[in-house]
Design a protein around this motif. Structure first.
Motif, PDB file in Angstrom:
ATOM      1  N   TYR A 404      46.144  -1.158  42.784  1.00 16.41           N
ATOM      2  CA  TYR A 404      46.790  -1.552  44.035  1.00 16.41           C
ATOM      3  C   TYR A 404      47.050  -0.322  44.910  1.00 16.41           C
ATOM      4  N   LEU A 407      43.805   1.266  46.160  1.00 17.76           N
ATOM      5  CA  LEU A 407      43.202   0.537  47.266  1.00 17.76           C
ATOM      6  C   LEU A 407      43.959   0.749  48.574  1.00 17.76           C
ATOM      7  N   VAL A 408      45.270   0.930  48.485  1.00 17.68           N
ATOM      8  CA  VAL A 408      46.053   1.228  49.686  1.00 17.68           C
ATOM      9  C   VAL A 408      45.549   2.524  50.317  1.00 17.68           C
ATOM     10  N   GLY A 411      41.916   2.027  51.657  1.00 15.70           N
ATOM     11  CA  GLY A 411      41.989   1.256  52.894  1.00 15.70           C
ATOM     12  C   GLY A 411      42.534   2.078  54.045  1.00 15.70           C
ATOM     13  N   VAL A 429      47.240  -1.593  56.051  1.00 11.54           N
ATOM     14  CA  VAL A 429      46.618  -1.893  54.758  1.00 11.54           C
ATOM     15  C   VAL A 429      47.635  -2.510  53.805  1.00 11.54           C
ATOM     16  N   CYS A 432      48.317  -6.148  54.758  1.00 10.03           N
ATOM     17  CA  CYS A 432      47.207  -7.069  54.499  1.00 10.03           C
ATOM     18  C   CYS A 432      46.935  -7.221  53.006  1.00 10.03           C
ATOM     19  N   LEU A 433      46.944  -6.125  52.272  1.00 11.54           N
ATOM     20  CA  LEU A 433      46.721  -6.197  50.823  1.00 11.54           C
ATOM     21  C   LEU A 433      47.860  -6.944  50.136  1.00 11.54           C
ATOM     22  N   VAL A 459      37.518  -4.871  57.009  1.00 13.40           N
ATOM     23  CA  VAL A 459      38.180  -4.203  55.878  1.00 13.40           C
ATOM     24  C   VAL A 459      39.506  -4.890  55.565  1.00 13.40           C
ATOM     25  N   LEU A 460      40.266  -5.187  56.592  1.00 10.52           N
ATOM     26  CA  LEU A 460      41.574  -5.816  56.401  1.00 10.52           C
ATOM     27  C   LEU A 460      41.428  -7.275  55.962  1.00 10.52           C
ATOM     28  N   SER A 463      40.745  -7.124  52.388  1.00 16.36           N
ATOM     29  CA  SER A 463      42.005  -6.734  51.730  1.00 16.36           C
ATOM     30  C   SER A 463      42.918  -7.928  51.551  1.00 16.36           C
ATOM     31  N   GLY A 467      44.032  -9.213  47.940  1.00 19.90           N
ATOM     32  CA  GLY A 467      45.441  -9.295  47.571  1.00 19.90           C
ATOM     33  C   GLY A 467      45.828 -10.682  47.102  1.00 19.90           C
ATOM     34  N   LEU A 471      43.444  -8.832  43.131  1.00 22.17           N
ATOM     35  CA  LEU A 471      42.549  -7.670  43.046  1.00 22.17           C
ATOM     36  C   LEU A 471      41.418  -7.832  42.046  1.00 22.17           C
TER      37      LEU A 471
END
Length: 487
Positions: A404, A407-408, A411, A429, A432-433, A459-460, A463, A467, A471
């Motif tokens: 997690y 990825l933050v 992103g 990010v 959205c994640l 991308v978002l 994400s 999320g 994941l």
């Protein structure tokens, strides 16, 4: 690649039919408000998607096999993207969101219950489109495939390995002997909460349309409103309290509601995650309230308390509604809000974020680390609800948190090509994640994501779905091992 494409396509058909049926209420709303063009767009989409789904389901009727875990991961990943794609069609063909990239972003945000938006003037959209926009929260909150699982026995398919991949938390239990009965039970609980909140909002002076819109956003912890100022539009303490209560309720593990019917209210009292969830909410509220009162004075203490508990619950449960701009709060309050964005709600709820249970396990691991430094010869295993957490579960939780955070940062790096400030990159990010909605700076509660490029929106969007699928479901699908025929 050992995938049961016959059964997978059969479920594609089911999902397509479900989505087409889910658009019918929006078609009705469009007709009620005299929006003929929008109604026609919904009718065309319903017809095409419904017929396609029916055709696919019939063609694959005699090609069914039992689904395996690999099939479950494939189904869940593919169908969330398909659902988001189809959900974007009415936005786009109606012309109300003229860019398909924007329409897809809005649809992903709806189905994933994120609530992030590219709309600069929400109130300019038609009633039918706004109803569909919020209804995607309600569908996405319970999970599109929960509907499919409930229908699968009559279609000759087992849904358990889909549910394993779809679950929005690490500790979803089978609360009934059959997974299909579990799905139906969750649907009933979800529906009861929906009807109850709608009635209470009606009692507070909202009309039926506004009540449904805000109930969908609350129960699904999504946060789409049909007003630019969100819930703040109503300027009603009663409405704020009702929505706050239901945001908190819907951030709780849904299994506890069913178990409490059998074992009583003690089910909540003895659940470690629930107690920590309520403790986090209470501490965050008290700290923010104290800091705000210190800066503003006590003249508006009642209104401040209402706004603070509303905003605290909204962020912790990842609903994303707003009654005020928390970027106007002292910096220390904003830091607390940022921390809540990472935590999120309980496992097996409609909320996003890392989830309280994982944070609890992580803290127990840290505590064990301190203990073993002092007593190196003593074996101490972390426990939840009096039960020892298996080593593989601890490993998965720790790796999930690492993934997690990783990825933050990945992103944030990708969004940095927008050449906006670091706060905007980072929190866009996170929000959205974690399926939260508002972030800080250029994506704060009074702003939106319209200024971003198509690349950043994609991308978002990914994400948001990643999320919502916890994941691993998405990223397992992308690994070479998944596609290897002998594994």
């Amino acid at each position: 690649m050992n995938l049961n494409f016959g059964s997978i396509l059969r479920i594609v058909g089911i999902v397509l039919v479900i989505i087409s049926v889910a658009m019918v209420p929006s078609l009705v709303v469009s007709l009620i408000y005299g929006e003929k063009h929008v109604a026609a767009c919904f009718a065309i989409t319903i017809l095409l998607v419904g017929l396609s789904g029916t055709f696919i389901a019939k063609v694959t009727k005699h090609r069914l096999k039992d689904l395996k875990v690999r099939d479950g991961f494939f189904i869940v990943t593919i169908y969330w993207f398909i659902s988001a794609f189809i959900g974007a069609v009415p936005f786009y063909i109606s012309g109300e969101i003229p860019s398909f990239a924007d329409a897809f972003f809005e649809s992903c945000s709806g189905f994933s219950t994120t609530g992030a938006s590219i709309l600069t003037d929400i109130e300019s959209l038609s009633c039918g489109i706004l109803f569909w926009r919020s209804f995607t929260h309600w569908i996405g909150g319970i999970g599109i495939l929960i509907f499919a699982i409930a229908a699968m026995p009559s279609l000759g398919i087992s849904g358990q390995n889909i549910e394993v991949s779809e679950t929005p938390g690490p500790m979803l239990d089978k609360i009934t002997p059959k997974m299909t009965d579990t799905a139906k039970t969750l649907l009933v609980i979800y529906s009861i909460l929906t009807v109850t909140e709608t009635i209470l909002l009606l009692a507070g002076g909202m009309n039926l349309y506004d009540s449904l819109i805000h109930t969908f956003g609350t129960v699904g912890t999504g946060g789409f409103s049909n007003y630019n100022s969100s819930v703040g539009y109503f300027d009603s303490t009663y409405i704020k309290i009702v929505i706050t209560v239901f945001m908190v309720i819907c951030g709780v593990n849904f299994n506890l509601f069913f178990l409490s019917m059998k074992k009583g209210i003690s089910t909540f009292i003895h659940d470690t995650e629930f107690k920590c969830y309520m403790l986090i909410l209470a501490i965050a509220f008290l700290l923010i309230f104290i800091f705000l009162i210190s800066s503003r004075g006590v003249d508006d203490a009642g209104e401040t308390a209402t706004d603070v508990i509303f905003q605290t619950a909204s962020i912790l449960t990842t609903t994303g509604y707003s009654t005020c701009d928390f970027e106007q709060w002292p910096q220390v309050c904003q830091i607390i809000i940022l921390m809540l964005m990472f935590i999120g709600g309980c496992s097996s709820s409609t909320a996003g974020g890392i989830k309280v249970i994982r944070i609890v396990v992580l803290l127990k691991l840290v505590a064990r680390g301190f203990y073993t430094r002092l007593h190196p010869n003593v074996v101490r295993t972390p426990k939840i609800n009096g039960r020892t957490i298996p080593g593989d579960s601890v490993s998965l939780i720790a790796s999930h948190i690492f993934l997690y955070i990783f990825l933050v940062f990945i992103g944030t790096f990708l969004i940095s090509f927008e050449n906006v400030d670091m706060t905007t990159c980072f929190t866009s990010v996170i929000t959205c994640l974690g399926n939260i909605g508002p972030g800080f700076s250029a994506v704060g509660p009074s702003e939106n994501f319209a200024f971003m490029s198509g690349f950043s929106k994609f991308v978002l969007s990914v994400s948001m779905i990643a999320g919502r699928l916890e994941l691993y479901t998405l990223f397992i699908f992308l690994t070479p091992q998944f596609w290897h025929p002998d594994r």
